[in-house]
Design an enzyme around this catalytic site. Structure first.
Site, PDB file in Angstrom:
ATOM      1  N   ASP A 108       3.458  -7.550   9.742  1.00 34.74           N
ATOM      2  CA  ASP A 108       2.618  -7.506  10.947  1.00 34.74           C
ATOM      3  C   ASP A 108       2.523  -6.074  11.486  1.00 34.74           C
ATOM      4  O   ASP A 108       2.852  -5.805  12.644  1.00 34.74           O
ATOM      5  CB  ASP A 108       3.177  -8.426  12.039  1.00 34.74           C
ATOM      6  CG  ASP A 108       3.246  -9.874  11.605  1.00 34.74           C
ATOM      7  OD1 ASP A 108       2.389 -10.286  10.808  1.00 34.74           O
ATOM      8  OD2 ASP A 108       4.146 -10.586  12.074  1.00 34.74           O
TER       9      ASP A 108
ATOM     10  N   GLU B  92      -3.398 -17.390  12.802  1.00 37.32           N
ATOM     11  CA  GLU B  92      -2.656 -16.553  13.737  1.00 37.32           C
ATOM     12  C   GLU B  92      -3.109 -15.098  13.580  1.00 37.32           C
ATOM     13  O   GLU B  92      -4.097 -14.802  12.899  1.00 37.32           O
ATOM     14  CB  GLU B  92      -1.144 -16.685  13.473  1.00 37.32           C
ATOM     15  CG  GLU B  92      -0.725 -16.363  12.056  1.00 37.32           C
ATOM     16  CD  GLU B  92       0.718 -16.744  11.763  1.00 37.32           C
ATOM     17  OE1 GLU B  92       1.375 -17.366  12.616  1.00 37.32           O
ATOM     18  OE2 GLU B  92       1.201 -16.427  10.656  1.00 37.32           O
TER      19      GLU B  92
END
Length: 326
Positions: A36, A204
């Site tokens: 991420d 997400e």
């Protein structure tokens, strides 16, 4: 002829050709672990890469391709947010606004909806310079969303800012936020931006990029983050899709016109060759490369454990107002 009427062998060959059209990631040397990621280029040309784990780890380089060197963390010890997971921290998003860098981060534990989005501020990006400011958004088991994976984007005016977040459950939400100095406050207009109605809502990592009068909503979709390539359905593992809108608050649709709130999304990057499960993406403008899509991915020739996640990047080109990796 409809694809459904083609022989299975030919269909498999066509699928291989389509996957092969995705380019491999740009070069990365030095310490290339990430998950991420958030990437920022400071005005002096120094690159900073932020990552999940280790209280938001910081890596630096003089080139996007490295060599990358670990330089510390955003948060020291633990977040001031007093809940489980405050000594790990996930999914940074770093934004520069009026002389201050804001690093938004997530506090949670795996599979939990008891989560929070907090932020820290700095004027330099360097490790040791960040001040932890605390909570912006929280969620519990009664919330429609999970308060992780945050991102901030500018709207139509200098003081118009939007925060988007979410993972699984009812997926991606957005709210207006006020940002002024050390102050960030959610100011209303909370609503759903994107939703995957199938299975357990595997969506997400929302990231909105503003370009040429449109706001582009990039999403990570599919299975994450434990893999078995020998049994995982290749079209169901992590991949990056996009929708767009001429309004930062939506509605967002994909290239075919399908609503992002009804499972829409045009694929930008997916698994191909040894490149597996790209996601956790963001986009930034680099004066050395142009628009850059960055993300994490796994290399099947190395392994698919979480600790083997690598930093990937590609230049984005735009055709008829839609992004393509190159």
């Amino acid at each position: 002829m409809l694809f459904s009427s083609l022989p299975a062998v030919l269909l498999a060959s066509l699928a291989t050709i389509v996957r092969a059209q995705y380019p491999d990631p740009g070069a990365c040397s030095g310490d290339c672990f990430t998950h991420d990621p958030a990437v920022v280029k400071r005005a002096d040309g120094k690159y900073f890469r932020f990552s999940t784990l280790d209280l938001i780890g910081i890596w630096t380089a003089t080139s996007l391709s490295g060599p990358w060197t670990r330089s510390g963390s955003v948060i020291q010890g633990a977040s001031v947010i007093n809940m489980p997971g405050n000594d790990v921290l996930w999914a940074p998003d770093v934004t520069y606004i009026r002389g201050i860098y804001y690093c938004f981060y997530s506090v949670s534990t795996s599979g939990s909806q008891t989560s929070a989005i907090g932020y820290a501020t700095s004027t330099t990006l360097e490790s040791g310079s960040w001040s932890d400011q605390g909570i912006v958004v929280t969620s519990t088991g009664s919330s429609p969303y999970n308060a992780i994976d945050s991102n901030v984007v500018n709207g139509t005016g200098d003081n118009e800012w939007y925060l988007q977040w979410g993972s699984y459950w009812h997926n991606i939400y957005q709210a207006r936020v006020s940002i002024n100095g050390q102050y960030v406050f959610r100011s209303g207009n909370e609503h759903q931006l994107a939703y995957e109605p199938a299975d357990n809502h595997k969506m997400e990592g929302a990231f909105i990029y503003k370009k040429d009068g449109f706001w582009y909503l990039f999403l990570s979709r599919g299975i994450c983050c434990t893999y078995n390539p020998s049994t995982d359905p290749i079209d169901q593992v992590y991949h990056i899709s996009v929708c767009r809108s001429n309004n930062p608050a939506g509605p967002y649709t994909d290239k075919s016109g399908a609503a992002c709130t009804s499972g829409g999304g045009t694929t930008v990057l997916a698994s191909h060759g040894n490149i597996y499960a790209p996601g956790g993406q963001g986009v930034f403008y680099d004066n050395a490369h142009g628009d850059v899509l960055y993300y994490h991915y796994l290399d099947k020739s190395v392994g698919v454990d979480y600790s083997q996640s690598k930093f990937g990047w590609n230049v984005l080109t735009w055709t008829d107002g839609w992004p393509t990796v190159s």
